[in-house]
Design an enzyme around this catalytic site. Structure first.
Site, PDB file in Angstrom:
ATOM      1  N   SER A  84      -3.385   7.903  -8.682  1.00 50.61           N
ATOM      2  CA  SER A  84      -2.734   8.108  -9.980  1.00 50.61           C
ATOM      3  C   SER A  84      -1.225   7.913  -9.972  1.00 50.61           C
ATOM      4  CB  SER A  84      -3.051   9.515 -10.511  1.00 50.61           C
ATOM      5  OG  SER A  84      -4.372   9.559 -10.975  1.00 50.61           O
ATOM      6  N   LYS A  95      -0.032   5.641 -12.655  1.00 48.64           N
ATOM      7  CA  LYS A  95       0.345   6.033 -14.020  1.00 48.64           C
ATOM      8  C   LYS A  95       1.858   5.995 -14.258  1.00 48.64           C
ATOM      9  CE  LYS A  95      -3.755   8.953 -14.853  1.00 48.64           C
ATOM     10  NZ  LYS A  95      -4.447   8.901 -13.568  1.00 48.64           N
ATOM     11  N   SER A 140      -2.129  13.948 -15.244  1.00 46.73           N
ATOM     12  CA  SER A 140      -2.919  12.837 -14.710  1.00 46.73           C
ATOM     13  C   SER A 140      -4.240  12.651 -15.458  1.00 46.73           C
ATOM     14  CB  SER A 140      -3.191  13.055 -13.213  1.00 46.73           C
ATOM     15  OG  SER A 140      -3.081  11.855 -12.513  1.00 46.73           O
TER      16      SER A 140
END
Length: 386
Positions: free
Chosen positions: A160, A163, A217
């Site tokens: 993640s 992101k 997340s």
């Protein structure tokens, strides 16, 4: 002899003849009573014996029936069932039954899934701080001076941390942050089958989607952001890779906006460039360092929390952060922070243990705080040497 005398004589004789018969009659009655008593006792004994025999037979019958039932049940058991013996009283009689009970099968422990870094042996690299992360990079944000380097040139899955680039593309594309986006079936994770608090049909503004994607997340939020880019997700991923190239991230490649795919890869050096570029956007700094945030996707409000507990620690001054985890990547984290008045960028990849990346950050912070910032020297760690 006169008539009267004769009558008296006969009467006396008759009395003598009858008198002995009375005891005999009594004896007969007593004998008859004894016989009746014995007969009654025998009858009772017979009745009692009969009852016991019947009871015993009944018990044997129930036992036979129970045994037959047990045999029948045993024959029909599957591998996840067993028989449990149960004794109950029915009309004053013991009755044995066997109950089929399901149980959880013993599942053999599976060996731990090795991350890409572990498969490459990066976890065997030693360093003076005894970090649990296979890859680490610490540098001065203003001068780009490298303070600690551990396998920073090797590209690994970044989960993640992806992101952070997703947020860069969203913010720099100048899309309407108030536009309402809907979660659809296309946002369901079919890569790792992870869950989400955003149900299909949930609606949030682009700003709220970005907020919970960075802070918590939230995968479906990140997916919706990429899918609602002009040209769709494919165009969004192209924009992510183009931005990486523009930043000089030469070991980086993206295939989705969430980081659920292990094909999203980058080196620690590349990620330090991304952190410094993302830090230039106030909205990314704010959203990534919030500790809690409430959204209303339809129905009851949802409160999200940060995925990095260091944000709430008063000993830390964090200006930007992002965490990530999938099996192939291990535990990952990037941060911009201020230590002893010095702006520092930290990157940790492939850490084993839920809190190991935060513990590594604590080790680095203590190391920097215990050393005078002006006299810190470059430390390079690679191939097991320092």
């Amino acid at each position: 002899m006169g008539k009267s005398a004769l009558i008296v004589f006969l009467s006396f004789f008759l009395v003598l003849a009858i008198a002995p018969a009375a005891p005999a009659s009594a004896q007969t009655s007593q004998s008859t009573a004894k016989k009746s008593a014995k007969k009654a006792a025998a009858g009772k004994a017979a009745t009692s014996s009969h009852k016991k025999a019947v009871a015993k037979a009944g018990s044997r019958k129930h036992t036979v029936i129970a045994a037959r039932g047990r045999s029948s049940s045993v024959a029909s058991l599957n591998k996840n069932e067993k028989l449990v013996k149960k004794v109950v009283m029915v009309h004053g009689r013991r009755k044995v039954t066997y109950q089929r009970v399901a149980f959880a099968p013993v599942v053999p422990a599976l060996p731990p899934v090795l991350s890409a870094g572990e498969q490459a042996g990066l976890n065997l690299t030693r360093d003076p701080l005894e970090l649990k992360s296979s890859v680490a990079l610490v540098l001065d944000q203003n001068s780009s001076e490298v303070l600690l380097d551990k396998n920073s040139q090797i590209a690994l899955p970044i989960a993640s941390l992806t992101k952070l680039m997703t947020s860069m593309v969203v913010v720099e594309s100048k899309q309407d942050m108030n536009e309402v986006l809907a979660v659809t079936d296309d946002d369901i994770d079919r890569e790792k089958h992870s869950g989400s608090r955003l149900r299909v049909g949930s609606q949030l503004s682009r700003s709220d989607m970005l907020h919970i994607a960075l802070m918590s997340s939230e995968n479906r939020a990140a997916s919706a952001l990429g899918r609602n880019y002009p040209g769709g997700l494919q165009a969004f991923v192209l924009a992510m890779n183009a931005k990486a190239k523009a930043l000089g991230m030469t070991e980086t490649h993206y295939v989705d906006s969430t980081g659920l795919s292990h094909l999203n890869v980058a080196s620690a050096r590349d990620l330090s460039r991304l952190v410094m570029a993302a830090y230039q956007h106030p909205i990314i700094r704010q959203y990534s360092t919030d500790s809690k945030y409430v959204v209303e996707p339809g129905g009851r409000p949802l409160q999200y929390s940060t995925s990095n507990h260091l944000v709430e620690n008063p000993e830390w001054q964090i200006g930007l952060q992002k965490t990530g985890y999938i099996n192939e990547a291990g535990r990952c984290m990037v941060m911009q922070t201020t230590i002893e008045g010095r702006q520092i960028v930290m990157v940790f990849l492939d850490s084993r243990g839920k809190y190991s990346r935060q513990a590594d950050a604590d080790r680095v912070r203590k190391w920097l705080a215990d050393s005078h910032p002006a006299t810190l020297t470059r430390v390079k760690i690679a191939d097991g040497q320092s």
